[in-house]
Design an enzyme around this catalytic site. Sequence first.
Site, PDB file in Angstrom:
ATOM      1  N   CYS A 115       0.852  -1.138   0.007  1.00 44.15           N
ATOM      2  CA  CYS A 115       0.093  -0.084   0.079  1.00 44.15           C
ATOM      3  C   CYS A 115       0.938   1.258   0.041  1.00 44.15           C
ATOM      4  O   CYS A 115       0.483   2.324  -0.245  1.00 44.15           O
ATOM      5  CB  CYS A 115      -1.043   0.174   1.131  1.00 44.15           C
ATOM      6  SG  CYS A 115      -2.128  -1.465   1.276  1.00 44.15           S
ATOM      7  N   HIS A 255      -3.017   7.353   3.524  1.00 40.81           N
ATOM      8  CA  HIS A 255      -3.261   5.915   3.029  1.00 40.81           C
ATOM      9  C   HIS A 255      -4.984   5.642   3.404  1.00 40.81           C
ATOM     10  O   HIS A 255      -5.283   5.949   4.325  1.00 40.81           O
ATOM     11  CB  HIS A 255      -2.508   4.788   3.477  1.00 40.81           C
ATOM     12  CG  HIS A 255      -2.967   3.459   2.913  1.00 40.81           C
ATOM     13  ND1 HIS A 255      -3.279   2.973   1.666  1.00 40.81           N
ATOM     14  CD2 HIS A 255      -3.237   2.274   3.536  1.00 40.81           C
ATOM     15  CE1 HIS A 255      -3.928   1.994   1.461  1.00 40.81           C
ATOM     16  NE2 HIS A 255      -3.672   1.340   2.750  1.00 40.81           N
ATOM     17  N   ASN A 285     -10.271   0.255   0.463  1.00 44.37           N
ATOM     18  CA  ASN A 285      -8.833   0.154   0.219  1.00 44.37           C
ATOM     19  C   ASN A 285      -8.448  -0.425  -1.041  1.00 44.37           C
ATOM     20  O   ASN A 285      -8.600  -1.495  -1.376  1.00 44.37           O
ATOM     21  CB  ASN A 285      -8.291  -0.886   1.610  1.00 44.37           C
ATOM     22  CG  ASN A 285      -6.837  -0.750   1.518  1.00 44.37           C
ATOM     23  OD1 ASN A 285      -6.170  -0.236   0.728  1.00 44.37           O
ATOM     24  ND2 ASN A 285      -5.985  -1.243   2.645  1.00 44.37           N
TER      25      ASN A 285
HETATM   26  O1  UT7 Z   1      -3.689  -1.348   3.869  1.00 42.20           O
HETATM   27  C1  UT7 Z   1      -2.832  -2.012   4.636  1.00 42.20           C
HETATM   28  C2  UT7 Z   1      -3.084  -1.539   6.079  1.00 42.20           C
HETATM   29  N1  UT7 Z   1      -4.383  -2.043   6.532  1.00 42.20           N
HETATM   30  C3  UT7 Z   1      -5.021  -1.710   7.592  1.00 42.20           C
HETATM   31  O2  UT7 Z   1      -4.401  -0.715   8.110  1.00 42.20           O
HETATM   32  C4  UT7 Z   1      -6.161  -2.415   8.283  1.00 42.20           C
HETATM   33  C5  UT7 Z   1      -6.249  -2.564   9.666  1.00 42.20           C
HETATM   34  N2  UT7 Z   1      -7.195  -2.908  10.474  1.00 42.20           N
HETATM   35  C6  UT7 Z   1      -8.283  -2.547  10.575  1.00 42.20           C
HETATM   36  O3  UT7 Z   1      -8.794  -1.602   9.772  1.00 42.20           O
HETATM   37  C7  UT7 Z   1      -9.381  -3.321  11.402  1.00 42.20           C
HETATM   38  O4  UT7 Z   1      -8.563  -3.898  12.556  1.00 42.20           O
HETATM   39  C8  UT7 Z   1     -10.346  -4.272  10.721  1.00 42.20           C
HETATM   40  C9  UT7 Z   1     -11.324  -3.213  10.118  1.00 42.20           C
HETATM   41  C10 UT7 Z   1      -9.739  -5.050  10.129  1.00 42.20           C
HETATM   42  C11 UT7 Z   1     -11.175  -4.711  11.861  1.00 42.20           C
HETATM   43  O5  UT7 Z   1     -11.615  -4.030  12.805  1.00 42.20           O
HETATM   44  P1  UT7 Z   1     -11.555  -4.253  14.444  1.00 42.20           P
HETATM   45  O6  UT7 Z   1     -12.249  -3.142  15.115  1.00 42.20           O
HETATM   46  O7  UT7 Z   1     -10.095  -4.095  14.838  1.00 42.20           O
HETATM   47  O8  UT7 Z   1     -12.179  -5.399  14.514  1.00 42.20           O
HETATM   48  P2  UT7 Z   1     -11.659  -7.073  15.332  1.00 42.20           P
HETATM   49  O9  UT7 Z   1     -10.878  -7.496  14.225  1.00 42.20           O
HETATM   50  O10 UT7 Z   1     -11.036  -6.885  16.462  1.00 42.20           O
HETATM   51  O11 UT7 Z   1     -12.682  -7.755  15.497  1.00 42.20           O
HETATM   52  C12 UT7 Z   1     -13.922  -7.208  16.365  1.00 42.20           C
HETATM   53  C13 UT7 Z   1     -15.232  -8.213  16.261  1.00 42.20           C
HETATM   54  C14 UT7 Z   1     -14.809  -9.584  16.042  1.00 42.20           C
HETATM   55  O12 UT7 Z   1     -15.786 -10.383  16.983  1.00 42.20           O
HETATM   56  P3  UT7 Z   1     -15.644 -10.881  18.448  1.00 42.20           P
HETATM   57  O13 UT7 Z   1     -14.233 -11.935  18.159  1.00 42.20           O
HETATM   58  O14 UT7 Z   1     -15.302  -9.756  19.137  1.00 42.20           O
HETATM   59  O15 UT7 Z   1     -16.826 -11.635  18.611  1.00 42.20           O
HETATM   60  C15 UT7 Z   1     -14.798 -10.042  14.747  1.00 42.20           C
HETATM   61  O16 UT7 Z   1     -15.175 -11.176  14.548  1.00 42.20           O
HETATM   62  O17 UT7 Z   1     -15.821  -7.876  14.998  1.00 42.20           O
HETATM   63  C16 UT7 Z   1     -15.779  -9.252  14.183  1.00 42.20           C
HETATM   64  N3  UT7 Z   1     -15.898  -8.765  12.962  1.00 42.20           N
HETATM   65  C17 UT7 Z   1     -16.809  -8.593  12.114  1.00 42.20           C
HETATM   66  N4  UT7 Z   1     -18.279  -8.454  12.313  1.00 42.20           N
HETATM   67  C18 UT7 Z   1     -18.943  -7.767  11.377  1.00 42.20           C
HETATM   68  C19 UT7 Z   1     -14.776  -8.859  12.158  1.00 42.20           C
HETATM   69  N5  UT7 Z   1     -15.079  -8.294  10.918  1.00 42.20           N
HETATM   70  C20 UT7 Z   1     -16.436  -8.243  10.645  1.00 42.20           C
HETATM   71  C21 UT7 Z   1     -17.315  -7.986   9.868  1.00 42.20           C
HETATM   72  N6  UT7 Z   1     -18.657  -7.774  10.159  1.00 42.20           N
HETATM   73  N7  UT7 Z   1     -16.852  -7.672   8.521  1.00 42.20           N
END
Ligand code: UT7
Length: 333
Positions: A115, A255, A285
């Site tokens: 990226c 980004h 993204n």
């Molecule tokens: O381009 C390169 C750089 N990339 C990035 O910078 C991406 C960086 N990461 C992120 O943007 C975020 O970490 C995400 C958007 C990928 C995820 O958001 P988060 O707030 O960090 O969520 P998490 O991974 O901690 O998940 C929280 C909860 C989980 O459920 P439990 O385990 O708490 O029950 C996930 O299973 O949200 C759940 N979850 C979803 N729920 C509904 C994960 N994806 C989804 C979804 N819809 N699409």
Amino acid sequence: MKQRRAKILAVESYLPKKILTNDDMAVMVDTSDDWIVSRVGIKQRHIAAEGEFTSTMGVRAAQKILDKTGIDPASIDMVIVTTLSPDYLFPSTACLIQSELGLTNAAAFDLQAACSGLVYGLATAKAFIESGQASNILLIASEKLSAFVDYTDRNTCILFGDGASAVLVTEGSGIFTIGEFVLGADGTCRDLLCLPGGGARNPASHETVDQKKHFIKMEGREVFKHAVRRMEEAMEACLKKAGLESGDISYLVPHQANLRIIEALRKRFQISPERVIVTVDLYANTSASSIGIALEHLMHNHPLALHDKVLLAVFGSGFTFGSMVLEVTGEVK
Ligand code: UT7
């Protein structure tokens, strides 16, 4: 002798027609518009049609530049394509685009910095131009991420979109002069965001397909923390190198991965919301392309005055990261 300065003469982008909304995603995996908007800030993403590839989208963006500037294609002496989703492992996507556009006098190569690719690419173009080794460089960022997204994995599939951007870097006059930059990398974090299959380490086999190794894998929460910290550090270092304060920055073009990451940077540097360019809501993204798409958005939707400073900030797989100052030195046409 007058010092050669690398300038950006034009920026264009191309987004494929097909749009997948959050409601469309909710039909494919267990997610919702509410969750995606509140956790990531994405509302929709563009997806390449069958028969559209990283090279063909790159050609569309680059062709707009050739048409708009009227530059003689014979004077383009280098094509750099930055992508993590090339048409093939080899030949390079740059060679495909070079031949498609008939840029017969241009050297061509791909640059892989995930990226962060467009800022790495601008830094590379600046080095070639200012050392006198090239005069007109077509830098293209293009990504067909949909080819590598697992549309059964809700953790990743909602995040990515397809699209291309192109930048013409020259030694003559230009809208922006490429100023100071910092680039960085931390390969110890390589497993946190990767595509494990298809390279020489895990060549394609029935096993790699069964294990879904040909899809993007990401430890989202970890990547998030690194993204904020690394972009913050890069921006700070870049401002310092340029002798600027955050108050001297007219616009921040970060980004486009997650609105919460952008917000964290905005607050940290006390930049008002109207001075931060956000396109992640519309395009998600698009990896290397995202900075070019956002820069074009800035040029067409916000007033730019002579000597305004624009700060770019990037972060991606590797990890790679960087920041760069652009100074407005010409008129946006
Ligand atoms: O381009 C390169 C750089 N990339 C990035 O910078 C991406 C960086 N990461 C992120 O943007 C975020 O970490 C995400 C958007 C990928 C995820 O958001 P988060 O707030 O960090 O969520 P998490 O991974 O901690 O998940 C929280 C909860 C989980 O459920 P439990 O385990 O708490 O029950 C996930 O299973 O949200 C759940 N979850 C979803 N729920 C509904 C994960 N994806 C989804 C979804 N819809 N699409």
